[in-house]
Scaffold this motif. Structure first.
Motif, short mmCIF file in Angstrom:
data_model
loop_
_atom_site.label_atom_id
_atom_site.label_comp_id
_atom_site.label_asym_id
_atom_site.label_seq_id
_atom_site.Cartn_x
_atom_site.Cartn_y
_atom_site.Cartn_z
N GLU A 80 0.83 -1.20 0.00
CA GLU A 80 0.00 0.00 0.00
C GLU A 80 0.87 1.25 0.00
O GLU A 80 0.56 2.24 -0.68
N GLY A 81 1.98 1.20 0.73
CA GLY A 81 2.87 2.34 0.77
C GLY A 81 3.47 2.66 -0.59
O GLY A 81 3.58 3.84 -0.97
N GLU A 82 3.85 1.63 -1.33
CA GLU A 82 4.40 1.84 -2.67
C GLU A 82 3.38 2.55 -3.56
O GLU A 82 3.71 3.50 -4.29
N LEU A 83 2.13 2.09 -3.52
CA LEU A 83 1.09 2.68 -4.37
C LEU A 83 0.76 4.10 -3.94
O LEU A 83 0.54 4.98 -4.78
N LYS A 84 0.73 4.35 -2.63
CA LYS A 84 0.44 5.71 -2.16
C LYS A 84 1.57 6.68 -2.46
O LYS A 84 1.35 7.89 -2.55
N ASP A 85 2.78 6.13 -2.65
CA ASP A 85 3.92 6.97 -3.03
C ASP A 85 3.96 7.24 -4.53
O ASP A 85 4.90 7.88 -5.02
N GLY A 86 2.95 6.72 -5.25
CA GLY A 86 2.85 7.03 -6.68
C GLY A 86 3.28 5.93 -7.62
O GLY A 86 3.33 6.13 -8.84
N ALA A 87 3.59 4.73 -7.10
CA ALA A 87 3.99 3.63 -7.97
C ALA A 87 2.82 3.16 -8.83
O ALA A 87 1.65 3.32 -8.46
N SER A 88 3.15 2.58 -9.98
CA SER A 88 2.14 2.06 -10.90
C SER A 88 2.31 0.56 -11.07
O SER A 88 3.43 0.04 -11.03
N LEU A 89 1.20 -0.12 -11.25
CA LEU A 89 1.20 -1.55 -11.52
C LEU A 89 0.85 -1.79 -12.99
O LEU A 89 0.08 -1.03 -13.59
N ILE A 90 1.38 -2.87 -13.54
CA ILE A 90 1.05 -3.25 -14.91
C ILE A 90 1.13 -4.77 -15.03
O ILE A 90 1.89 -5.42 -14.32
N LYS A 91 0.31 -5.33 -15.90
CA LYS A 91 0.40 -6.76 -16.21
C LYS A 91 1.33 -6.94 -17.39
O LYS A 91 1.08 -6.41 -18.47
N PRO A 92 2.44 -7.68 -17.22
CA PRO A 92 3.31 -7.95 -18.37
C PRO A 92 2.54 -8.69 -19.47
O PRO A 92 1.63 -9.48 -19.19
N GLU A 93 2.92 -8.44 -20.71
CA GLU A 93 2.19 -9.04 -21.83
C GLU A 93 2.22 -10.56 -21.81
O GLU A 93 1.26 -11.22 -22.25
N TYR A 94 3.30 -11.14 -21.30
CA TYR A 94 3.41 -12.60 -21.32
C TYR A 94 2.53 -13.28 -20.28
O TYR A 94 2.35 -14.50 -20.32
N VAL A 95 1.97 -12.52 -19.34
CA VAL A 95 1.08 -13.09 -18.32
C VAL A 95 -0.31 -13.28 -18.93
O VAL A 95 -0.91 -12.33 -19.44
N LYS A 96 -0.82 -14.50 -18.85
CA LYS A 96 -2.12 -14.80 -19.46
C LYS A 96 -3.23 -14.74 -18.42
O LYS A 96 -3.16 -15.38 -17.38
N PHE A 97 -4.25 -13.95 -18.71
CA PHE A 97 -5.47 -13.90 -17.93
C PHE A 97 -6.60 -14.57 -18.73
O PHE A 97 -6.55 -14.61 -19.96
N ALA A 98 -7.59 -15.07 -18.03
CA ALA A 98 -8.85 -15.50 -18.66
C ALA A 98 -9.97 -15.04 -17.74
O ALA A 98 -9.87 -15.13 -16.52
N ILE A 99 -11.03 -14.54 -18.34
CA ILE A 99 -12.10 -13.96 -17.55
C ILE A 99 -13.45 -14.39 -18.12
O ILE A 99 -13.60 -14.52 -19.34
N THR A 100 -14.41 -14.66 -17.23
CA THR A 100 -15.74 -15.03 -17.69
C THR A 100 -16.76 -14.55 -16.67
O THR A 100 -16.48 -14.48 -15.46
#
Length: 392
Positions: free
Chosen positions: A307-327
């Protein structure tokens, strides 16, 4: 090149792709991938280095004479193998390059119109002039992205139902000529080839080809995979007790009522929400033995650190090679699959997950509700600690 192979000005939209091309016909797009993207992809030297390592699946194919003498050796290779290969008539192929060279996975963004949950891997080949793996068919959909150099492809005009291969060679090379169209490709060009459409590439100038494959499972794999899932839960793995049987099933007779009863015992689990939940796990399992074990990162974070990292302005991203599936779930909300695991999520989280699926940056500015509920951060931390997300 003839008029049979469709030439597009740009990669199709999702609507165009499924309506006109998916499983139906090949196409080629000139300059579909921008030069700056091509510059991020693995180079020939890096590919050779990768082929010297133990984990990647690699092979070297050589031809001699009028392509009557084929050989295929499997890695890992040594420098002497490349020296001995010479300057003509060989190809090096390496599987799952997106996992070992994550920068190459940026190529996947170009194919967001395709079903990313079916994405198998990015295979990369380097081939010397004259290099080829012969005429062949694949079980998967493939986008052939040309890197450096120049290749000539022959692309079949229709799917082959019954194929015949050259005997007594270590490759599945078609023994008969197929009807097709010739096309030469250079850096950034893309060819789409549906399953079972014959194709053959021959290198004109030392070339790199990035093959982005989308592979569906066999029916037996679906059945066995779901059976293993059911076996993990005692309340789901119900024993057949012969409900609905009558006197027609006495003795050794398996009559129609028994057959229907058994069929229903299959149908009920398939109609359940458990099947939907399992699907997103199944389609995010890796096809490479070294991946897909839901492994934790070596340096995990705890709630307050994250939480501290995000409140300090850090950003998250999903790398392209990571596969998600959603339904979508039947009772509202949705299921998200990652690396053979699944999460049942409230529909309020869908916009957040959608940003990750688009490989967009997520931070307190791009998603103002990030700190609205502790469960949001718990979910993101779970994904981060299991390497589905990274700090950008």
């Amino acid at each position: 090149m003839t008029d049979h192979l469709v030439v597009l000005d740009q990669l199709p939209t999702a609507t165009e792709f499924y309506r006109s091309y998916w499983n139906r016909r090949p196409f080629v797009v000139r300059g579909a991938i921008a030069a700056d993207v091509m510059g991020e992809l693995i180079s020939g030297e890096e590919l050779a280095g990768l082929a010297m390592e133990e984990a990647p699946q690699s092979r070297m194919v050589r031809t001699a004479g009028a392509k009557q003498n084929w050989s295929c050796d499997f890695g890992p290779f040594a420098e002497k193998d490349f020296t001995k290969a010479g300057e003509k008539n060989w190809s090096l192929l390496v599987q799952h390059v997106e996992q070992f060279h994550p920068e190459t996975s940026v190529l996947l963004r170009a194919f967001s119109f395709a079903p990313r949950w079916l994405m198998d891997d990015i295979m990369v080949s380097f081939s010397a002039p004259g290099g080829s793996v012969g005429g062949h068919i694949d079980s998967y959909h493939v986008f052939l992205v040309q890197g450096e150099g120049k290749r000539r492809w022959k692309i079949g005009r229709e799917a082959i139902e019954q194929e015949h291969y050259i005997e007594d060679i270590p490759l599945k090379v078609l023994s008969e000529e197929f009807i097709g169209d010739d096309v030469e490709v250079t850096s950034g060009d893309v060819i789409y080839v549906p399953p079972r459409f014959a194709h053959e590439g021959t290198t004109l100038e030392s070339a790199l080809t990035y093959s982005v494959g989308f592979l569906g499972p066999k029916l037996s794999e679906l059945f066995s995979g779901y059976a293993q899932y059911l076996a993990e839960f005692e309340d789901l793995d119900q024993r057949y007790v012969g409900a609905g049987l009558d006197e027609g099933s006495a003795g050794f007779m398996l009559d129609r009522s028994a057959v229907d009863s058994l069929r229903q015992s299959f149908a009920a689990p398939l109609a359940s929400e458990d099947f939907t939940q399992w699907l997103v796990e199944f389609f995010t399992a890796s096809s490479h033995e070294d991946f897909g074990d839901y492994s934790e990162r070596e340096e995990m974070l705890y709630d307050d650190e994250f939480e501290g990292e995000l409140k300090d302005g850090a950003s998250l991203i999903k790398p392209e090679y990571v596969k998600f599936a959603i339904t979508a779930a039947a009772e509202g909300g949705f299921a998200l699959g990652f690396d053979s695991q699944s999460f049942s999520l409230d529909e309020k989280l869908f916009p957040l997950v959608q940003m990750f699926m688009k490989e967009e940056l997520v931070n307190s500015k791009s998603y103002p509700d990030l700190f609205e509920h502790p469960a949001y951060l718990e979910f993101l931390l779970e994904l981060y600690n299991h390497q589905a997300l990274e700090f950008a």
